[in-house]
Scaffold this motif. Structure first.
Motif, PDB file in Angstrom:
ATOM      1  N   THR A   3       0.826  -1.219   0.000  1.00 22.66           N
ATOM      2  CA  THR A   3       0.000   0.000   0.000  1.00 22.66           C
ATOM      3  C   THR A   3       0.858   1.267   0.000  1.00 22.66           C
ATOM      4  N   LEU A   4       0.380   2.254  -0.726  1.00 26.74           N
ATOM      5  CA  LEU A   4       1.059   3.540  -0.811  1.00 26.74           C
ATOM      6  C   LEU A   4       0.556   4.487   0.278  1.00 26.74           C
ATOM      7  N   SER A   5      -0.497   4.052   0.973  1.00 29.00           N
ATOM      8  CA  SER A   5      -1.197   4.945   1.919  1.00 29.00           C
ATOM      9  C   SER A   5      -0.233   5.634   2.881  1.00 29.00           C
ATOM     10  N   ALA A   7       2.600   6.798   2.558  1.00 32.02           N
ATOM     11  CA  ALA A   7       3.278   7.989   2.059  1.00 32.02           C
ATOM     12  C   ALA A   7       2.384   9.232   2.123  1.00 32.02           C
ATOM     13  N   TYR A   8       1.069   9.041   2.237  1.00 31.54           N
ATOM     14  CA  TYR A   8       0.156  10.192   2.226  1.00 31.54           C
ATOM     15  C   TYR A   8      -0.267  10.615   3.622  1.00 31.54           C
ATOM     16  N   ARG A   9       0.038   9.764   4.635  1.00 32.50           N
ATOM     17  CA  ARG A   9      -0.444  10.003   5.999  1.00 32.50           C
ATOM     18  C   ARG A   9      -0.028  11.367   6.552  1.00 32.50           C
ATOM     19  N   VAL A 122     -12.532  13.629  -4.358  1.00 37.39           N
ATOM     20  CA  VAL A 122     -12.048  14.426  -5.501  1.00 37.39           C
ATOM     21  C   VAL A 122     -10.563  14.083  -5.717  1.00 37.39           C
ATOM     22  N   ALA A 123     -10.003  14.555  -6.827  1.00 32.60           N
ATOM     23  CA  ALA A 123      -8.593  14.245  -7.125  1.00 32.60           C
ATOM     24  C   ALA A 123      -7.690  14.893  -6.076  1.00 32.60           C
ATOM     25  N   ARG A 124      -6.606  14.232  -5.756  1.00 34.95           N
ATOM     26  CA  ARG A 124      -5.666  14.739  -4.743  1.00 34.95           C
ATOM     27  C   ARG A 124      -5.101  16.100  -5.094  1.00 34.95           C
ATOM     28  N   ILE A 125      -5.024  16.435  -6.378  1.00 35.29           N
ATOM     29  CA  ILE A 125      -4.429  17.708  -6.787  1.00 35.29           C
ATOM     30  C   ILE A 125      -5.378  18.887  -6.542  1.00 35.29           C
ATOM     31  N   SER A 126      -6.605  18.618  -6.138  1.00 38.20           N
ATOM     32  CA  SER A 126      -7.619  19.661  -5.985  1.00 38.20           C
ATOM     33  C   SER A 126      -7.161  20.908  -5.186  1.00 38.20           C
ATOM     34  N   PHE A 138     -12.333   7.113  -7.187  1.00 36.77           N
ATOM     35  CA  PHE A 138     -12.338   6.083  -6.152  1.00 36.77           C
ATOM     36  C   PHE A 138     -10.977   5.405  -6.227  1.00 36.77           C
ATOM     37  N   THR A 139     -10.219   5.495  -5.151  1.00 33.57           N
ATOM     38  CA  THR A 139      -8.839   4.988  -5.155  1.00 33.57           C
ATOM     39  C   THR A 139      -8.749   3.689  -4.355  1.00 33.57           C
ATOM     40  N   ILE A 140      -8.101   2.701  -4.958  1.00 33.96           N
ATOM     41  CA  ILE A 140      -7.918   1.394  -4.312  1.00 33.96           C
ATOM     42  C   ILE A 140      -6.422   1.100  -4.226  1.00 33.96           C
ATOM     43  N   MET A 141      -5.946   0.775  -3.026  1.00 31.62           N
ATOM     44  CA  MET A 141      -4.552   0.320  -2.859  1.00 31.62           C
ATOM     45  C   MET A 141      -4.617  -0.984  -2.089  1.00 31.62           C
ATOM     46  N   GLY A 142      -4.118  -2.045  -2.633  1.00 32.48           N
ATOM     47  CA  GLY A 142      -4.275  -3.329  -1.958  1.00 32.48           C
ATOM     48  C   GLY A 142      -5.720  -3.808  -2.047  1.00 32.48           C
ATOM     49  N   ILE A 210      -5.095   1.602  -7.959  1.00 25.94           N
ATOM     50  CA  ILE A 210      -6.095   1.735  -9.031  1.00 25.94           C
ATOM     51  C   ILE A 210      -6.907   2.974  -8.731  1.00 25.94           C
ATOM     52  N   GLN A 211      -7.128   3.780  -9.744  1.00 25.81           N
ATOM     53  CA  GLN A 211      -7.986   4.960  -9.592  1.00 25.81           C
ATOM     54  C   GLN A 211      -9.123   4.853 -10.602  1.00 25.81           C
ATOM     55  N   LEU A 212     -10.368   4.727 -10.074  1.00 26.07           N
ATOM     56  CA  LEU A 212     -11.535   4.757 -10.950  1.00 26.07           C
ATOM     57  C   LEU A 212     -11.926   6.231 -11.096  1.00 26.07           C
ATOM     58  N   GLY A 226     -12.405  18.621 -16.340  1.00 30.45           N
ATOM     59  CA  GLY A 226     -12.535  17.272 -15.781  1.00 30.45           C
ATOM     60  C   GLY A 226     -11.409  16.973 -14.811  1.00 30.45           C
ATOM     61  N   LEU A 227     -10.202  17.034 -15.340  1.00 30.80           N
ATOM     62  CA  LEU A 227      -9.017  16.858 -14.497  1.00 30.80           C
ATOM     63  C   LEU A 227      -8.004  17.891 -14.983  1.00 30.80           C
ATOM     64  N   ALA A 228      -7.565  18.740 -14.068  1.00 33.01           N
ATOM     65  CA  ALA A 228      -6.658  19.839 -14.439  1.00 33.01           C
ATOM     66  C   ALA A 228      -5.306  19.264 -14.901  1.00 33.01           C
ATOM     67  N   HIS A 230      -1.811  17.920 -15.212  1.00 31.67           N
ATOM     68  CA  HIS A 230      -0.940  17.360 -14.168  1.00 31.67           C
ATOM     69  C   HIS A 230      -0.034  16.312 -14.799  1.00 31.67           C
ATOM     70  N   THR A 231       1.016  15.975 -14.076  1.00 29.84           N
ATOM     71  CA  THR A 231       1.803  14.790 -14.423  1.00 29.84           C
ATOM     72  C   THR A 231       1.535  13.768 -13.320  1.00 29.84           C
ATOM     73  N   ASP A 232       1.668  12.482 -13.641  1.00 25.58           N
ATOM     74  CA  ASP A 232       1.478  11.461 -12.620  1.00 25.58           C
ATOM     75  C   ASP A 232       2.787  11.278 -11.848  1.00 25.58           C
ATOM     76  N   THR A 233       2.660  10.882 -10.597  1.00 24.48           N
ATOM     77  CA  THR A 233       3.847  10.679  -9.756  1.00 24.48           C
ATOM     78  C   THR A 233       4.566   9.362 -10.082  1.00 24.48           C
ATOM     79  N   SER A 234       3.824   8.422 -10.604  1.00 22.13           N
ATOM     80  CA  SER A 234       4.275   7.038 -10.811  1.00 22.13           C
ATOM     81  C   SER A 234       5.552   6.871 -11.662  1.00 22.13           C
ATOM     82  N   TYR A 302      -4.098   2.718 -13.582  1.00 20.11           N
ATOM     83  CA  TYR A 302      -3.300   1.838 -12.709  1.00 20.11           C
ATOM     84  C   TYR A 302      -1.918   2.480 -12.584  1.00 20.11           C
ATOM     85  N   PHE A 303      -1.575   2.888 -11.368  1.00 17.98           N
ATOM     86  CA  PHE A 303      -0.297   3.565 -11.130  1.00 17.98           C
ATOM     87  C   PHE A 303       0.714   2.544 -10.635  1.00 17.98           C
ATOM     88  N   TYR A 304       1.879   2.526 -11.248  1.00 15.59           N
ATOM     89  CA  TYR A 304       2.914   1.548 -10.908  1.00 15.59           C
ATOM     90  C   TYR A 304       4.202   2.291 -10.529  1.00 15.59           C
TER      91      TYR A 304
HETATM   92  C1  LIG Z   1      -1.221   6.605  -6.316  1.00 21.00           C
HETATM   93  C2  LIG Z   1      -1.722   7.778  -6.503  1.00 21.00           C
HETATM   94  C3  LIG Z   1      -1.433   8.619  -7.680  1.00 21.00           C
HETATM   95  C4  LIG Z   1      -2.388   9.764  -7.520  1.00 21.00           C
HETATM   96  C5  LIG Z   1      -2.436   9.916  -6.039  1.00 21.00           C
HETATM   97  C6  LIG Z   1      -2.671   8.478  -5.615  1.00 21.00           C
HETATM   98  O1  LIG Z   1      -2.463   8.316  -4.270  1.00 21.00           O
HETATM   99  C7  LIG Z   1      -4.091   8.044  -5.936  1.00 21.00           C
HETATM  100  C8  LIG Z   1      -4.742   8.989  -6.886  1.00 21.00           C
HETATM  101  C9  LIG Z   1      -3.806   9.391  -8.025  1.00 21.00           C
HETATM  102  C10 LIG Z   1      -4.303  10.624  -8.744  1.00 21.00           C
HETATM  103  C11 LIG Z   1      -5.360  10.339  -9.821  1.00 21.00           C
HETATM  104  C12 LIG Z   1      -5.763  11.659 -10.483  1.00 21.00           C
HETATM  105  C13 LIG Z   1      -4.552  12.541 -10.841  1.00 21.00           C
HETATM  106  C14 LIG Z   1      -3.572  12.592  -9.650  1.00 21.00           C
HETATM  107  C15 LIG Z   1      -2.450  13.609  -9.909  1.00 21.00           C
HETATM  108  C16 LIG Z   1      -4.373  12.850  -8.404  1.00 21.00           C
HETATM  109  O2  LIG Z   1      -4.688  13.924  -7.943  1.00 21.00           O
HETATM  110  O3  LIG Z   1      -4.757  11.658  -7.845  1.00 21.00           O
HETATM  111  C17 LIG Z   1      -3.061  11.207  -9.372  1.00 21.00           C
HETATM  112  C18 LIG Z   1      -2.032  11.065  -8.236  1.00 21.00           C
HETATM  113  C19 LIG Z   1      -0.592  11.165  -8.671  1.00 21.00           C
HETATM  114  O4  LIG Z   1      -0.186  10.675  -9.731  1.00 21.00           O
HETATM  115  O5  LIG Z   1       0.163  11.769  -7.916  1.00 21.00           O
END
Ligand SMILES: C=C1C[C@]23C[C@@]1(O)CC[C@H]2[C@@]12CCC[C@@](C)(C(=O)O1)[C@H]2[C@@H]3C(=O)O
Ligand SMILES: O=C(O)CCC(=O)C(=O)O
Ligand SMILES: [Fe+2]
Length: 353
Positions: A3-5, A7-9, A122-126, A138-142, A210-212, A226-228, A230-234, A302-304
């Motif tokens: 789980t990645l959880s 890292a966000y705590r 909502v998305a974490r970047i909000s 909807f975010t699923i880890m494990g 997994i992010q639905l 829809g989604l501003a 961004h780049t993914d962290t993965s 699916y973030f890897y």
């Molecule tokens: C594993 C993750 C990548 C993500 C943050 C998260 O914990 C779960 C949600 C992911 C997501 C999906 C929408 C875009 C994004 C930037 C966000 O706000 O939440 C990504 C996050 C990410 O890549 O950092």
């Protein structure tokens, strides 16, 4: 289970940056969701029909080369012949739609907690934007079981079984892609196999999520986002989009390029961790999602990523050519997630040498 959880705590959010709008009762676009700069977005080259992302067949004997070149030039490609069963993809899609179709008060039973990383929200970047996005996730880890039980206490298996199967299949596909990408970059065996790294469960397994995503049809689509951008962290992200368009990637000297949906294919995009590991050769691709006036859009990401204490570093993984200097300071995956949570797109600059 991985789980990645963890890292966000240390980066809790306020509830107003977690609870989505009740889209089913929004007849007009609220001012909170009306984005002022959208004229710009609409005219920024997104109708450039000639340019489209590379399409790659995983069974191509030259898959390593073509994937490497696609990551270098585009940071994204469409993947065909990926061997993820289509009926599994359709089932995951169906279950995602079934979840998002629930009344708001039911979905809120699985709300992400302020210091949590999984669940509905909502998305974490909000928090980095002054307006809200036309999106719920909807975010699923494990294991998804605890979350799903809150919604379907006696009937969670129809949701959980396909999600768990999808996690397995995606992990296998990710390992294949990692192998091809790391071989292309000449990454050393030690770095390739994450030697010495562990995640919160103590194993040397990847961190995955997994992010639905749901983007309901919108009463004023030209003023909503829809989604501003961004780049993914993965390391990389594998996306399935159902057949409503909206995803766009930003390409230098071209502008916003639409990524048209093919429900039988997957879209793979590079993330920040691969950007750092490749010393900037594979740039993490900027992307965004526009919304639609008549059709809802759904996607499954699916973030890897490597294990949480993996040291992300170009200076020790073999990618540097002779005389080439590392462009980024070394960071662990956990440290980078923390930097991103606090600084969003400035995170990469903060570790630039
Ligand atoms: C594993 C993750 C990548 C993500 C943050 C998260 O914990 C779960 C949600 C992911 C997501 C999906 C929408 C875009 C994004 C930037 C966000 O706000 O939440 C990504 C996050 C990410 O890549 O950092
Ligand atoms: O819905 C999409 O196509 C994009 C989703 C996305 O960018 C994400 O989940 O990080
Ligand atoms: Fe993304």
């Amino acid at each position: 289970m991985v789980t990645l959880s963890e890292a966000y705590r240390d980066h809790p959010l306020h509830l107003h940056h977690i609870i989505p709008l009740d889209f089913s009762s929004a007849g007009t676009l609220p001012e909170t969701h009306a984005w002022p700069e959208l004229d710009d977005f609409a005219t920024n080259g997104c109708s450039n029909g000639q340019k489209s992302i590379p399409v790659i067949d995983l069974k191509d004997p030259n898959a390593m080369e073509v994937i490497g070149i696609a990551c270098e030039k585009w940071g994204v490609f469409e993947l065909r012949n990926h061997e993820i069963p289509l009926n599994l993809i359709e089932e995951v899609d169906f279950q995602a739609k079934r979840f998002f179709a629930l009344p708001s008060q039911n979905k809120l039973k699985a709300l992400r907690s302020p210091g949590g990383a999984t669940g509905y929200g909502v998305a974490r970047i909000s928090p980095f934007f002054s307006k809200y996005m036309w999106h719920e996730g909807f975010t699923i880890m494990g294991s998804p079981v605890d979350l799903a039980k809150r919604i379907w206490p006696n009937d969670y298996a129809p949701f959980c079984d396909p999600m768990e199967n999808y996690q397995k299949q995606m992990k296998h596909l990710s390992e294949q892609l990692k192998h091809l990408i790391f071989n292309f970059l000449d990454i050393s065996n030690e770095a390739k196999n994450w030697v010495g790294s562990t995640n919160s469960s103590g194993s040397g397994c990847a961190c995955t999520a997994i992010q639905l995503n749901s983007y309901p049809s919108c009463p004023d689509p030209n003023r909503a986002m829809g989604l501003a951008p961004h780049t993914d962290t993965s390391l990389f992200t594998i996306l399935h989009q159902s057949n409503t368009n909206g995803l766009q990637i930003f390409k230098d000297e071209v502008g916003w390029v639409p990524v048209n949906p093919d429900p039988t294919a997957l879209v793979v995009n590079t993330g920040d961790i691969l950007h750092i590991m490749s010393n900037g050769r594979f740039r993490s691709v900027l992307h965004r999602v526009m919304v639609n006036g008549t059709r809802p859009r759904y996607s499954v990401a699916y973030f890897y990523s490597p294990p949480l204490n993996y040291v992300v570093s170009a200076s020790s993984n073999g990618v540097l050519k002779s005389g080439e200097l590392a462009r980024f300071h070394s960071v662990t995956v956990k440290e980078y997630i923390g930097l991103k949570a606090k600084n969003l797109e400035k995170a990469l600059c903060l570790i630039t040498i």
